[in-house]
Design a protein around this motif. Structure first.
Motif, PDB file in Angstrom:
ATOM      1  N   PHE A 173      41.386  45.328  48.709  1.00  0.00           N
ATOM      2  CA  PHE A 173      41.983  43.985  48.676  1.00  0.00           C
ATOM      3  C   PHE A 173      40.911  42.896  48.769  1.00  0.00           C
ATOM      4  O   PHE A 173      41.063  41.822  48.178  1.00  0.00           O
ATOM      5  N   SER A 174      39.864  43.139  49.530  1.00  0.00           N
ATOM      6  CA  SER A 174      38.882  42.090  49.847  1.00  0.00           C
ATOM      7  C   SER A 174      38.381  41.323  48.627  1.00  0.00           C
ATOM      8  O   SER A 174      38.360  40.088  48.645  1.00  0.00           O
ATOM      9  N   PRO A 175      37.974  41.998  47.527  1.00  0.00           N
ATOM     10  CA  PRO A 175      37.479  41.230  46.371  1.00  0.00           C
ATOM     11  C   PRO A 175      38.535  40.316  45.746  1.00  0.00           C
ATOM     12  O   PRO A 175      38.200  39.309  45.122  1.00  0.00           O
ATOM     13  N   LEU A 176      39.809  40.656  45.915  1.00  0.00           N
ATOM     14  CA  LEU A 176      40.874  39.855  45.310  1.00  0.00           C
ATOM     15  C   LEU A 176      40.977  38.459  45.924  1.00  0.00           C
ATOM     16  O   LEU A 176      41.536  37.550  45.314  1.00  0.00           O
ATOM     17  N   PHE A 177      40.422  38.290  47.119  1.00  0.00           N
ATOM     18  CA  PHE A 177      40.427  36.985  47.782  1.00  0.00           C
ATOM     19  C   PHE A 177      39.290  36.078  47.300  1.00  0.00           C
ATOM     20  O   PHE A 177      39.240  34.910  47.661  1.00  0.00           O
ATOM     21  N   ASN A 178      38.381  36.623  46.506  1.00  0.00           N
ATOM     22  CA  ASN A 178      37.213  35.876  46.038  1.00  0.00           C
ATOM     23  C   ASN A 178      37.566  35.119  44.758  1.00  0.00           C
ATOM     24  O   ASN A 178      37.732  35.721  43.699  1.00  0.00           O
ATOM     25  N   PRO A 179      37.665  33.768  44.818  1.00  0.00           N
ATOM     26  CA  PRO A 179      38.077  33.014  43.630  1.00  0.00           C
ATOM     27  C   PRO A 179      37.054  33.068  42.495  1.00  0.00           C
ATOM     28  O   PRO A 179      37.407  32.825  41.338  1.00  0.00           O
ATOM     29  N   SER A 180      35.816  33.400  42.793  1.00  0.00           N
ATOM     30  CA  SER A 180      34.796  33.423  41.740  1.00  0.00           C
ATOM     31  C   SER A 180      34.699  34.780  41.040  1.00  0.00           C
ATOM     32  O   SER A 180      33.975  34.924  40.053  1.00  0.00           O
ATOM     33  N   LEU A 181      35.433  35.770  41.527  1.00  0.00           N
ATOM     34  CA  LEU A 181      35.393  37.094  40.908  1.00  0.00           C
ATOM     35  C   LEU A 181      36.126  37.071  39.576  1.00  0.00           C
ATOM     36  O   LEU A 181      37.182  36.432  39.442  1.00  0.00           O
ATOM     37  N   SER A 182      35.598  37.750  38.583  1.00  0.00           N
ATOM     38  CA  SER A 182      36.212  37.763  37.253  1.00  0.00           C
ATOM     39  C   SER A 182      37.561  38.481  37.292  1.00  0.00           C
ATOM     40  O   SER A 182      37.802  39.343  38.142  1.00  0.00           O
ATOM     41  N   GLN A 183      38.418  38.128  36.339  1.00  0.00           N
ATOM     42  CA  GLN A 183      39.723  38.784  36.234  1.00  0.00           C
ATOM     43  C   GLN A 183      39.545  40.274  35.973  1.00  0.00           C
ATOM     44  O   GLN A 183      40.321  41.089  36.473  1.00  0.00           O
ATOM     45  N   GLU A 184      38.534  40.625  35.203  1.00  0.00           N
ATOM     46  CA  GLU A 184      38.276  42.036  34.903  1.00  0.00           C
ATOM     47  C   GLU A 184      37.977  42.810  36.189  1.00  0.00           C
ATOM     48  O   GLU A 184      38.512  43.907  36.408  1.00  0.00           O
TER      49      GLU A 184
END
Length: 199
Positions: free
Chosen positions: A109-120
């Protein structure tokens, strides 16, 4: 004891454990972006890692990391039954589940909270969560609790991280047994008390 928390975080898990075990404690809210306490003091002096939860023990020591906190809380009141006794096979099962939840669910779940992470990248993590949810759904068919015939701290932890599914674009309705499990744990009076206290 004092539990340092922030709303919507995994600190809900030890909060639930404290209430389910009937222990006295204080709550201290943390602004995790600013790393400040409500009085403006520096949270990094409490937990240099900068995140929650942290638990200050009655003798002033600090523990961090949710799976450790919930076991410490349970061991302080073993008669509560929220963790099997240390040294038993069931305790190792509990630790197995806490580790699985921490590494295979929470950290996906943790990366999903990062707004700068790509949709991919986010879809990759959702794919990992989908596989974990498939596994949990099958396991929980006809069961109220994760690995025991009663509530344990593993249930409080899994409930906590499952709360993030809908906000992160994953509807638990796709996994009926998992959704029923989440609703059942969420209906517990002490769980509701913890959730309401953190709003």
């Amino acid at each position: 004891m004092k539990l340092y928390y922030a709303t919507g975080t995994c600190a809900l898990s030890p909060h639930i454990a404290l209430l389910e075990s009937g222990q006295k404690f204080e709550l201290e809210k943390v602004d995790i972006r600013a790393k400040k306490l409500s009085d403006g003091s520096d949270y990094l002096r409490i937990n240099p890692k900068g995140y929650v939860p942290a638990l200050q023990t009655d003798d002033g020591k600090i523990l961090t990391e949710g799976p450790v906190l919930v076991q410490y809380i349970a061991d302080r009141k073993p008669e509560s039954g929220i963790a099997p006794p240390a040294g038993t096979f069931e305790r190792y099962q509990l630790q197995e589940w806490l580790n699985f939840i921490s590494t295979e669910v929470h950290k996906q779940f943790s990366p999903l909270f990062n707004p700068s992470l790509s949709q991919e990248a986010k879809e990759y993590n959702r794919g990992n969560l989908t596989r974990r949810f498939d596994y949990l759904n099958k396991l929980l068919e006809g069961r109220k609790f994760l690995f025991s015939d009663h509530f344990t701290v593993a249930d409080g932890y899994l409930y906590t991280v499952l709360n993030w599914a809908r906000p992160m674009g994953m509807d638990l309705a796709r996994w009926p047994a998992l959704a029923a499990y989440h609703a059942g744990i969420g209906a517990r009076p002490k769980v509701q008390e913890a959730v309401n206290a953190e709003k």
